[in-house]
Design a protein around this motif. Structure first.
Motif, short mmCIF file in Angstrom:
data_model
loop_
_atom_site.label_atom_id
_atom_site.label_comp_id
_atom_site.label_asym_id
_atom_site.label_seq_id
_atom_site.Cartn_x
_atom_site.Cartn_y
_atom_site.Cartn_z
N ASP A 202 0.79 -1.23 0.00
CA ASP A 202 0.00 0.00 0.00
C ASP A 202 0.82 1.28 0.00
O ASP A 202 0.30 2.35 -0.33
N TRP A 203 2.09 1.20 0.38
CA TRP A 203 2.88 2.41 0.55
C TRP A 203 4.25 2.27 -0.11
O TRP A 203 4.93 1.27 0.07
N ASP A 204 4.63 3.31 -0.84
CA ASP A 204 5.95 3.33 -1.46
C ASP A 204 7.04 3.71 -0.47
O ASP A 204 8.13 3.14 -0.48
N ARG A 205 6.71 4.66 0.42
CA ARG A 205 7.70 5.16 1.37
C ARG A 205 7.12 5.22 2.77
O ARG A 205 5.93 5.46 2.95
N ARG A 206 7.98 5.01 3.74
CA ARG A 206 7.55 5.12 5.14
C ARG A 206 7.10 6.54 5.44
O ARG A 206 6.15 6.75 6.21
N GLU A 207 7.77 7.52 4.84
CA GLU A 207 7.41 8.92 5.09
C GLU A 207 5.97 9.22 4.71
O GLU A 207 5.29 10.01 5.37
N MET A 209 3.45 7.09 4.79
CA MET A 209 2.57 6.49 5.79
C MET A 209 2.56 7.33 7.07
O MET A 209 1.51 7.50 7.70
N VAL A 210 3.72 7.83 7.45
CA VAL A 210 3.80 8.71 8.62
C VAL A 210 2.97 9.97 8.40
O VAL A 210 2.24 10.43 9.28
N ASP A 211 3.08 10.53 7.21
CA ASP A 211 2.32 11.74 6.88
C ASP A 211 0.82 11.48 7.00
O ASP A 211 0.08 12.29 7.57
N ARG A 212 0.38 10.37 6.47
CA ARG A 212 -1.05 10.04 6.47
C ARG A 212 -1.58 9.83 7.89
O ARG A 212 -2.63 10.40 8.26
N TYR A 213 -0.91 9.03 8.69
CA TYR A 213 -1.46 8.64 9.97
C TYR A 213 -1.01 9.51 11.14
O TYR A 213 -1.81 9.83 12.03
N ARG A 214 0.26 9.86 11.18
CA ARG A 214 0.77 10.60 12.33
C ARG A 214 0.68 12.12 12.15
O ARG A 214 0.39 12.84 13.10
N GLU A 215 0.92 12.60 10.94
CA GLU A 215 0.90 14.05 10.71
C GLU A 215 -0.53 14.58 10.60
O GLU A 215 -0.89 15.55 11.25
N TRP A 216 -1.37 13.93 9.75
CA TRP A 216 -2.71 14.45 9.49
C TRP A 216 -3.81 13.66 10.18
O TRP A 216 -4.69 14.24 10.80
N GLY A 217 -3.81 12.36 10.08
CA GLY A 217 -4.84 11.58 10.76
C GLY A 217 -6.24 12.00 10.37
O GLY A 217 -6.60 12.00 9.19
N THR A 218 -7.03 12.39 11.35
CA THR A 218 -8.43 12.78 11.15
C THR A 218 -8.60 14.26 11.42
O THR A 218 -8.14 14.78 12.44
N LEU A 219 -9.28 14.94 10.51
CA LEU A 219 -9.60 16.35 10.69
C LEU A 219 -10.93 16.47 11.43
O LEU A 219 -11.95 15.96 10.97
N LEU A 220 -10.90 17.15 12.55
CA LEU A 220 -12.11 17.38 13.35
C LEU A 220 -12.45 18.86 13.32
O LEU A 220 -11.64 19.70 13.70
N THR A 221 -13.67 19.17 12.88
CA THR A 221 -14.18 20.53 12.91
C THR A 221 -15.43 20.54 13.78
O THR A 221 -16.33 19.71 13.59
#
Length: 226
Positions: A202-207, A209-221
């Protein structure tokens, strides 16, 4: 394909339980922030398996919960997962909410708002049914800043609204909701392998995956009705 047909198929394949498991990683934190008190009424838009209402009933003793979903199959599954008479599930669309003005204490939606065919009307309906001081907690993973979620549109046969954080705030305000909070909630439970394990299926780079789950995750408004 319609939203109903898409998610009827998902429900038939048991994907509602899979979504529940994945979404719970960040949903539980967002739910914990809701100022819900015992006896209050909660509307869940895009309820899926109904997990959010079951959790609020168990932990916050809500007085009643209604889960609305475009998929009749999702609704049927959600009903089968609980025998709690205070929780109800029904099929319908987000543009016609089955409540009188000012009768709902809180509205919750996880991974569903971007399927609204008319987001402005949906927000106006949410504003209409909320009591003064009531809240709308809108949680989404698919949003502009989270670039690695954009490919989801290719995997779903219905149109999805790809908004950025500012557009969510603007739309809430245009509907008459005060924006009380906007935050990104990281998913810290998804295991991210070491760099040596990449690329994966599913992922080309670890970076990435980190961006998707750890950096952004879920946006709550969070919107509040005046």
């Amino acid at each position: 394909m319609s939203v109903q047909a898409e998610f009827d198929a998902w429900a038939a394949e048991g994907k509602d339980r899979g979504m529940e498991e994945r979404h719970w990683h960040t949903a539980k934190e967002a739910l914990a922030r809701m100022p819900v008190e015992a006896g209050e009424t909660v509307l869940d838009l895009g309820t899926g398996s109904g997990y959010a209402l079951r959790a609020l009933r168990e932990t916050r003793d809500i007085g009643s919960g209604v889960g609305l979903d475009a998929s009749t199959a999702m609704v049927r599954n959600a009903r089968s997962y609980t025998d709690d008479p205070t929780l109800g599930f029904l099929a319908g669309d987000f543009q016609h909410l089955p409540f009188r003005d000012g009768t709902v204490d809180h509205v919750w939606s996880m991974e569903a708002f971007y399927y609204a065919t008319d987001p402005a009307t949906t927000l106006a309906e949410i504003r209409r049914v909320l009591r003064p001081g009531g809240t709308f907690f809108c949680a989404v993973n698919f949003f502009e800043e989270s670039e690695h979620t954009h490919r989801w549109q290719e995997q779903v046969d219905v149109e999805m609204q790809l908004w950025d954080r500012e557009r969510y705030r603007e739309a809430f305000r245009a509907a008459g909701l005060h924006v009380a909070e906007q935050d990104t909630i990281p998913d810290r439970e998804i295991e991210i392998p070491s760099a040596a394990a990449f690329p994966t299926d599913d992922w080309d780079r670890r970076e990435d995956m980190v961006d998707r789950y750890r950096e952004w995750g879920t946006l709550l408004t969070v919107g509040v009705a005046p």
